[in-house]
Design an enzyme around this catalytic site. Structure first.
Site, PDB file in Angstrom:
ATOM      1  N   GLU A   1      74.809  27.968 -11.270  1.00  0.00           N
ATOM      2  CA  GLU A   1      75.905  27.233 -11.914  1.00  0.00           C
ATOM      3  C   GLU A   1      76.787  28.131 -12.771  1.00  0.00           C
ATOM      4  O   GLU A   1      77.069  27.808 -13.918  1.00  0.00           O
ATOM      5  CB  GLU A   1      75.338  26.085 -12.760  1.00  0.00           C
ATOM      6  CG  GLU A   1      74.524  25.100 -11.959  1.00  0.00           C
ATOM      7  CD  GLU A   1      74.187  23.836 -12.744  1.00  0.00           C
ATOM      8  OE1 GLU A   1      74.628  23.693 -13.894  1.00  0.00           O
ATOM      9  OE2 GLU A   1      73.485  22.977 -12.189  1.00  0.00           O
TER      10      GLU A   1
ATOM     11  N   GLU B   1      68.320  21.645  -7.169  1.00  0.00           N
ATOM     12  CA  GLU B   1      67.861  20.745  -8.241  1.00  0.00           C
ATOM     13  C   GLU B   1      68.320  19.361  -7.829  1.00  0.00           C
ATOM     14  O   GLU B   1      69.469  19.198  -7.407  1.00  0.00           O
ATOM     15  CB  GLU B   1      68.546  21.047  -9.589  1.00  0.00           C
ATOM     16  CG  GLU B   1      68.067  22.272 -10.316  1.00  0.00           C
ATOM     17  CD  GLU B   1      68.855  22.532 -11.623  1.00  0.00           C
ATOM     18  OE1 GLU B   1      69.658  21.672 -12.039  1.00  0.00           O
ATOM     19  OE2 GLU B   1      68.654  23.612 -12.197  1.00  0.00           O
TER      20      GLU B   1
END
Ligand SMILES: *[C@@H]1O[C@H](CO)[C@@H](O)[C@H](O)[C@H]1NC(C)=O
Ligand SMILES: *[C@@H]1O[C@H](CO)[C@@H](O)[C@H](O)[C@H]1NC(C)=O
Ligand SMILES: *[C@@H]1O[C@H](CO)[C@@H](O)[C@H](O)[C@H]1NC(C)=O
Ligand SMILES: *[C@@H]1O[C@H](CO)[C@@H](O)[C@H](O)[C@H]1NC(C)=O
Length: 522
Positions: free
Chosen positions: A157, A258
């Site tokens: 990210e 995730e």
């Protein structure tokens, strides 16, 4: 000779300790397979990393170096049907044999991030420098010998909105260099990928950027952190249908790096049925539930108190869902990849600011050669908090800092832009000193700099420094920079930021964690 011998002994020790090695996972086309059996591999994963700061520690906890916890937790992971754990930060100086053996014996693979909170690529002031490079390669050295390591994430990210997409050029350079490092060291072909967030503005450009231009520069797999299936959602309501469509013709494996929205709690994990069902298994290779440990962000499957573990409702719910799915996929031999084309690189513009021209490969020897030749250098006592002031002063008009600046948007990178903050600091001080015609007072910086006696470019350095354009460092600049205005970026790059898993977290918690050590920060 000595080195060869040591390496052989180390490899033997690892293989003895590892016992029955798991069949390595390999990539073919857009799918994972068990190398020997040829069966398709679907990740049934759990993120496994406790947050050290919540236990009052100043540093991260390496989940693969804590044998007592592994003994306690691996049976529970196995009970959940887990075949993969994701770890976010491991300490390459520690021993991982015991945990890795417990995982091997339980049939569990590991996908590991390469960064740690203090040594990662910062989304606002990105650097792919020799400090981060050294950290990444050490983690690879530590984990590559284990056959149950199935992949590495070169970042998590990092670009997360339109204004920081330039940072992706640096992360992609990390992907390129770690793939090349694994080859150069003749390790098993362990794939290197990236874990992206799910920002609607940039998610498609991100996916295409990391898989465009050349295969050597591109990811081996794409990890998707996704939290859009909340409560009793559906394939269409969650957007999983759209995401699946978007990756239909992607050329490398994709999986959820995730997942597990907790807006509705306890979680029922009804998305498991979709993820491992016919609508998705043609495109996706499973996913990793965030996460094992219950912490302030309320994503836990179990609670650990005083070393003892209690299963939460989420644990039982996930177990029920995972035990009800059994994707088989295709066999490696019967599979002929059809998605063989790389993506087109996204066009640069307001929505996408990363050039396909990537930063140079960090090279510690080149940086040492360069600093050896500087007349004026920083004293080693200079605090990192003082760097920014020097960069701002020198590069803000006193000297030309092209040689240490980089710009992921223009694709212009000084040859020494990949050197460590300390090396670049010395370079800047020297540039100032020379711009002042080596005046006797110009190498001082309030006592932070001093003249280097015997400054010289060593004979063994001459050709590589020459290639770099001499001490000016303009040699590998790919096109003429229009300005050298990125000094503040370089200067603040030394301030560590934390960008790890944990997608959704109360801002109060972020505030509490920042300044301490956080494993879970947006
Ligand atoms: C990060 O660096 C700071 C300052 O050097 C140190 O206090 C802290 O313990 C480090 N954190 C980690 C996670 O290593
Ligand atoms: C992007 O915008 C955020 C505010 O939303 C700001 O904090 C950050 O510094 C900006 N990053 C860059 C690289 O401009
Ligand atoms: C650094 O550059 C030198 C000279 O080009 C080269 O021999 C060496 O392999 C490079 N090191 C790395 C880590 O790329
Ligand atoms: C990179 O260059 C672009 C175009 O010249 C400029 O707008 C931008 O501010 C530069 N970025 C940095 C970090 O210096």
């Amino acid at each position: 000779m000595k080195f060869t011998l040591a390496a052989t002994v180390a490899a033997t020790v690892v293989s003895l300790v590892a016992g029955a090695d798991l069949d390595p996972i390999v990539v073919k086309g857009s799918k994972f397979f068990y190398k020997t059996s040829g069966k398709q591999f679907f990740i049934k994963g759990v993120a496994y990393q406790a947050d050290g700061s919540l236990q009052g520690l100043k540093t991260y906890i390496d989940p693969l170096a804590d044998a007592a916890s592994c003994k306690r937790d691996v049976p529970l992971l196995k009970e959940l049907g887990t075949n993969t754990i994701r770890v976010y930060a491991v300490d390459p100086t520690k021993n991982h044999d015991e945990c890795m053996k417990l995982l091997q014996d339980a049939g569990i693979y590991v996908v590991s991030d390469l960064s740690e909170p203090n040594t990662s690529i910062n989304r606002d002031t990105p650097q792919w420098d020799d400090v981060v490079y050294a950290r990444y390669t050490k983690v690879i050295d530590a984990l590559a010998p284990y056959s149950n390591v199935m992949g590495f994430f070169a970042g998590n990210e990092v670009s997360n909105q339109k204004n920081n997409t330039a940072a992706s050029a640096y992360v992609k350079a990390a992907v390129r260099d770690m793939k090349s490092y694994i080859k150069q060291k003749k390790y098993r072909t362990i794939p290197v990928g990236y874990a992206t967030n799910d920002d609607a503005d940039i998610r498609l450009n991100l996916a295409h950027y990391f898989n465009c231009d050349t295969a050597d520069n591109s990811i081996d797999f794409w990890g998707y952190n996704i939290y859009s299936w909340c409560g009793d959602s559906s394939f269409t309501k969650s957007g999983y249908d759209q995401r699946t469509k978007e990756f239909e013709s992607y050329s490398v494996p994709v999986f959820f790096a995730e997942y597990g929205c907790n807006e509705v709690s306890p979680r029922q994990f009804t998305d498991v049925k979709a993820l491992y069902g016919d609508q998705m298994t043609g495109v996706w290779s499973g996913g990793i539930v965030y996460m094992y440990f219950q912490e302030a962000n309320n994503y836990g499957l179990v609670e650990v108190k005083n070393g003892a573990v209690t299963k939460l409702e989420d644990f039982n719910n996930l177990k029920k869902q995972i035990s009800a799915v059994n994707p088989t996929g295709v066999s490696m031999s019967s599979y002929t990849p059809t998605n063989t084309k790389l993506s087109d690189c996204p066009k640069e513009g307001a929505d996408w600011m990363a050039s396909k021209v990537l930063p140079p490969t960090p090279n510690q020897s080149l940086c040492s050669c360069m600093t050896g030749g500087l007349s004026c250098t920083a004293k080693s006592s200079v605090k990192t908090s003082d760097y920014a002031g020097v960069f701002d002063y020198v590069c803000g008009g006193k000297a030309d800092c092209t040689g240490i600046n980089g710009n992921g948007t223009t694709g212009n990178y000084g040859a020494y832009s990949m050197c460590s903050p300390a090396e670049r600091l010395s370079w800047a001080m020297d540039a100032y000193y020379k711009a002042q015609k080596s005046s006797s007072t110009a190498c001082d910086f309030n006592g932070k700099a001093s003249l280097q006696s015997g400054a010289a470019i060593a004979d063994t350095c001459k050709s590589i420094v020459q290639e770099a354009g001499g001490l000016a460092g303009t040699g590998t600049v790919t096109s003429q920079p229009t300005s050298s205005s990125s000094e503040s970026s370089d200067a603040s790059a030394i301030v560590p930021t934390l960008q790890f898993g944990g997608y959704k977290i109360a801002s109060a918690v972020v505030a509490a964690l920042v300044g301490g050590v956080a494993m879970v920060v947006v």
